[in-house]
Design an enzyme around this catalytic site. Structure first.
Site, PDB file in Angstrom:
ATOM      1  N   THR A   1       1.006  -1.150   0.111  1.00 15.49           N
ATOM      2  CA  THR A   1       0.016  -0.075   0.115  1.00 15.49           C
ATOM      3  C   THR A   1       0.877   1.167   0.076  1.00 15.49           C
ATOM      4  O   THR A   1       1.304   1.870  -1.003  1.00 15.49           O
ATOM      5  CB  THR A   1      -0.937   0.104   1.279  1.00 15.49           C
ATOM      6  OG1 THR A   1      -0.262  -0.275   2.367  1.00 15.49           O
ATOM      7  CG2 THR A   1      -2.452  -0.969   0.992  1.00 15.49           C
TER       8      THR A   1
ATOM      9  N   LYS B   1       4.031  -7.082   3.537  1.00 20.96           N
ATOM     10  CA  LYS B   1       3.933  -5.604   3.249  1.00 20.96           C
ATOM     11  C   LYS B   1       3.965  -5.125   5.036  1.00 20.96           C
ATOM     12  O   LYS B   1       3.541  -5.622   5.709  1.00 20.96           O
ATOM     13  CB  LYS B   1       2.813  -5.097   2.632  1.00 20.96           C
ATOM     14  CG  LYS B   1       1.246  -5.397   3.189  1.00 20.96           C
ATOM     15  CD  LYS B   1       0.336  -4.801   2.716  1.00 20.96           C
ATOM     16  CE  LYS B   1       0.551  -3.180   2.864  1.00 20.96           C
ATOM     17  NZ  LYS B   1       0.299  -2.518   4.279  1.00 20.96           N
TER      18      LYS B   1
ATOM     19  N   THR C   1      -1.351  -1.569   7.856  1.00 16.80           N
ATOM     20  CA  THR C   1      -1.596  -3.084   7.777  1.00 16.80           C
ATOM     21  C   THR C   1      -0.446  -3.981   7.488  1.00 16.80           C
ATOM     22  O   THR C   1       0.215  -3.701   6.817  1.00 16.80           O
ATOM     23  CB  THR C   1      -2.833  -3.363   6.920  1.00 16.80           C
ATOM     24  OG1 THR C   1      -3.772  -2.574   7.129  1.00 16.80           O
ATOM     25  CG2 THR C   1      -3.179  -4.945   6.881  1.00 16.80           C
TER      26      THR C   1
ATOM     27  N   GLU D   1       6.535   5.353   6.715  1.00 16.82           N
ATOM     28  CA  GLU D   1       6.392   6.714   5.926  1.00 16.82           C
ATOM     29  C   GLU D   1       7.222   7.625   6.805  1.00 16.82           C
ATOM     30  O   GLU D   1       7.306   7.980   7.871  1.00 16.82           O
ATOM     31  CB  GLU D   1       4.909   7.151   6.164  1.00 16.82           C
ATOM     32  CG  GLU D   1       4.732   8.330   5.521  1.00 16.82           C
ATOM     33  CD  GLU D   1       4.989   8.486   3.786  1.00 16.82           C
ATOM     34  OE1 GLU D   1       5.442   9.403   3.593  1.00 16.82           O
ATOM     35  OE2 GLU D   1       4.836   7.166   3.218  1.00 16.82           O
TER      36      GLU D   1
ATOM     37  N   ASN E   1       1.553  13.532   7.191  1.00 13.16           N
ATOM     38  CA  ASN E   1       0.327  13.008   7.972  1.00 13.16           C
ATOM     39  C   ASN E   1      -0.612  14.426   8.447  1.00 13.16           C
ATOM     40  O   ASN E   1      -1.643  14.154   8.692  1.00 13.16           O
ATOM     41  CB  ASN E   1       0.581  12.304   9.320  1.00 13.16           C
ATOM     42  CG  ASN E   1       1.059  10.759   8.704  1.00 13.16           C
ATOM     43  OD1 ASN E   1       0.642  10.313   8.420  1.00 13.16           O
ATOM     44  ND2 ASN E   1       2.478  10.723   8.972  1.00 13.16           N
TER      45      ASN E   1
END
Ligand code: ADP
Ligand code: MG
Length: 701
Positions: free
Chosen positions: A144, A170, A181, A267, A393
């Site tokens: 993702t 992942k 996730t 991230e 974010n």
């Protein structure tokens, strides 16, 4: 692509079914033999439909396939969500000639949106057709917000038989909690009972995935499946014993590698941290402390600043000990950062601060807390907390758009960001634009960026932009993958020494045709479609690159391989002065007019020196210069002396050796900054030149 050992009897595939706008989003792992299956799931009570569906069906015998989609989590979608899982499992079973009950499913992506099952059904024929040795495609299809696919394998000997344990995974991208996730499929040809597999998997997950702290939240979709088809032929593992220990250790090691990869790929993360706590009174305490340190915002922010701030580490230990009632005395602890002891015997030590600070800039930071309160040990993984994380974010919610058909899109136009972010971005970029105006930058275009269409487009955009803002780009390209492919088609095998192809008189015309006739022309067309004013040149044009035959340091004849003798500077200057972007293929003009193939890294350096360029940029297929290939840390900054040392010790090898030698020559010749950038990511050239934090390796004199 990383080659992964494939366990016997397993096939993998991954395609784009259209849930995501462009990328692959549907993966399939199939065992050609009935497999024992196990699963570990999120404990989130708001579990997604595929979790609700799958949880009661493992551990079990006779499983054959796992189907996974990304882009849509099928979570909180009501009874319809469960129906969708059934429809998909049924369709996968039909297309493989299996029973529906032998198919497991998992999903990841946006929450609360009905899964477009029809898109998945429509893509199944292509996916089944593709099934084969493609774990890389499956790993890509389950991503993702991960920036790179994650997969690995281990080989073990069980009862005298070799077995392979592989996995694709992942991580949690940290972009937003609902997208965080972990999905993982372990495929092995070991023979093991479902019960033993379930126990081994659960224990391995508890010390690996459960010790990754990215944002601390448990997602609705976390799923780890394991399939074991027994084709390795070992006596079936069922009771505790040496073989089961070997299997479990390898599984733990494998999932540990995946856990570290997830932490490193958080991230906005610029570096990963591994926290080891030893000497704790019990396991629960050791695990709590390791996780708390790895997830402390203050520790994470210090990591981003490369600040060896051990005080925050011990403060976290003390705080948890106090609030949780752990029998732990922080004053008796030894704390080490990157292996350097910073606190011991109740007092700080006096380490070489500058040296330590330098080491804190590495892409992986090791934190050790050695307590003397017991015998328990735990390891946790996390990442730093960067400006980018906050920026992204803080502005994120507007970026993911849900489409009518259940697909998702990413709307990351700058317009969506806060005014403050836009201002700082522009100010940062404009500062560089002013400084670069009129400067020549030589860019060596190679590696992955040359192969993938979207990366080619991004590269052409970048070069065009550089020109628009007043820089004078010069592009030198390689063409290795294309050449190898074509020579193979013609039945010629390429022989390499140190990543350099030995080119005989017969294959030289092919090399020249591809470089000058194809790669060069394609690149020029791509640039000129954007009105970049590109001009394609071979080193033979205008005697741009005078060359002579080269011999390898071993004395071996390299055939029609040349080295640069002289660059026709005035000829190139003429194009630059007229505002053209020269695009140069690395073919030199040898004595008597023969064509010679020259390593493009060397050509780029020679041209940069001849033009008096201040900047030389290498786009390649690794993150930059690594402390060791292929898995070492990225070295962000280094000097010519560092480079020489790495060459001498053999830390730099293969194709990077040529680059390193070329970089040394460029720096000796007056080039001030040489960048080695990851061409697998789009727009790295722009990110490197126009933002404060570099993205690859920077080499300076
Ligand atoms: P390009 O197409 O960019 O010229 P090359 O394959 O010639 O790519 O050179 C890059 C390769 O060099 C990397 O993919 C890697 O396999 C190898 N290499 C060897 N040592 C190192 C190192 N220390 N750091 C980075 N890459 C290295
Ligand atoms: Mg190369």
């Amino acid at each position: 692509m990383t080659a992964m050992k494939i366990p016997k009897g397993f096939r993998f595939g991954g395609v784009a079914c259209g849930i995501k706008p462009q990328r692959r989003d549907l993966a399939l792992v199939v065992s050609d033999h009935p497999a024992a299956a196990a699963g570990v799931f999120t404990v989130n009570k708001a579990a997604a439909a595929p979790v609700v569906d799958g949880r009661p069906r493992v551990p079990a015998e006779g499983m054959r396939a796992v189907v996974i989609n990304s882009g849509n989590a099928n979570a909180l979608t009501g009874p319809g969500g469960l129906d969708d899982v059934g429809v998909i499992r049924g369709a996968v079973a039909d297309s493989l000639g299996l029973q529906k009950r032998s198919v497991l499913a998992a999903s990841t992506g946006v929450i609360g949106q009905r899964l477009p099952a029809m898109k998945i059904l429509a893509a199944l024929p292509a996916l089944v057709e593709q099934l084969g040795d493609h774990p890389d495609l499956a790993a890509e299809a389950i991503m993702t917000t991960d920036t790179r696919p994650k997969m690995a394998a281990r080989e073990v000997i069980l009862g005298g038989k070799p077995a392979v344990i592989s996995c694709i995974a992942k991580g949690s991208g940290m972009l937003a909690p609902q997208l965080a996730t972990t999905l993982c499929v372990v495929a092995t040809d070991a023979a093991i009972t479902p019960r033993a597999l379930q126990d081994a998997l659960a224990r391995a997950v508890s010390t690996t995935f459960n010790m990754v702290t990215v944002d601390g939240d448990m997602s609705t979709n976390d799923t780890v499946y394991a399939l074991a088809n027994g084709l390795a032929g070992n006596p079936r593992l069922s009771e505790p014993g040496p073989d089961l220990d070997v299997f479990e250790a390898a599984l733990r090691d494998l999932l540990g590698e995946m856990a570290r990869a997830m932490a490193a790929d958080g991230e906005g993360a610029t570096r990963m941290v591994e926290v080891v706590v030893t000497g704790a009174p019990d396991d629960a305490c050791a695990r709590d402390l390791a996780r708390s340190i790895a997830s402390s915002p203050l520790v994470k922010a210090a990591l981003f600043g490369a600040d060896p701030n051990w005080g925050r580490v011990l403060a976290t230990v003390g705080a948890r000990a106090g609030s949780q009632g752990f029998a732990v005395d922080p004053y008796k602890a030894r704390v080490a950062l990157q292996g350097v002891t910073v606190f011991e015997k109740g007092a700080p030590t006096d380490p070489d601060r500058e040296g330590l600070k330098g080491r804190m800039r590495e892409s992986r930071v090791d934190v050790l807390v050695e307590l003397s309160d017991g015998g328990a040990r735990a390891v946790a993984w996390g990442c730093d907390l960067s400006y980018d994380y906050v920026k992204i974010n803080a502005d994120y919610s507007s970026l993911i758009i849900q489409k009518e058909d259940g697909g998702v899109g990413k709307d990351d136009k700058v317009a969506n960001y806060s005014p403050a972010f836009k201002r700082s971005l522009l100010v940062e970029a404009l500062k560089y634009i002013a400084a670069f105006s009129g400067q020549i930058a030589v860019i060596k275009y190679g590696g992955a960026a040359m192969v993938k269409d979207s990366l080619k487009e991004a590269f052409a955009e970048d070069v065009t932009l550089l020109k628009r803002v007043g820089l004078k780009p010069v592009v030198v390209h390689g063409g290795a993958p294309e050449i190898t492919r074509t020579l193979e088609k013609l039945g010629e095998r390429s022989e390499f020494i140190d990543g350099m192809r030995i080119t005989d008189a017969q294959s030289l015309p092919v090399v020249e045709m591809i470089l000058t006739g194809k790669v060069n022309q394609e690149l020029v067309a791509l640039l000129n479609a954007r009105n970049a004013g590109a001009v394609g040149l071979s080193g033979k044009d205008g005697s741009l690159l005078k060359a002579r035959r080269a011999t390898h340091e071993s004395g071996r004849d390299l055939g029609r391989i040349g080295e640069v003798v002289e660059v026709n500077r005035n000829f190139l200057k003429m194009f630059l002065d007229q505002g053209y972007v020269p695009v140069i293929s690395p073919i030199g003009l040898g004595e008597g007019g023969e064509s010679l193939s020259i390593n493009a890294d060397e050509v780029a350096a020679a041209i940069a020196v001849a033009l008096g360029a201040k900047k030389l940029i290498y786009l390649t297929d690794v993150a930059g210069i690594l402390a060791s290939a292929p898995d070492g840390d990225l070295v962000r900054q280094l000097t010519r002396a560092d480079l020489k040392r790495m060459l001498d010790t053999g830390a730099i090898a293969g194709g990077m050796k040529w680059k390193a030698q070329a970089i040394q020559a460029a720096l000796s010749g007056g080039v001030e900054r040489v960048h080695v950038l990851d061409g697998r990511q789009p727009h790295t050239v722009i990110a490197e030149l126009f933002t404060d934090r570099g993205v690859g390796s920077l080499v300076q004199p």
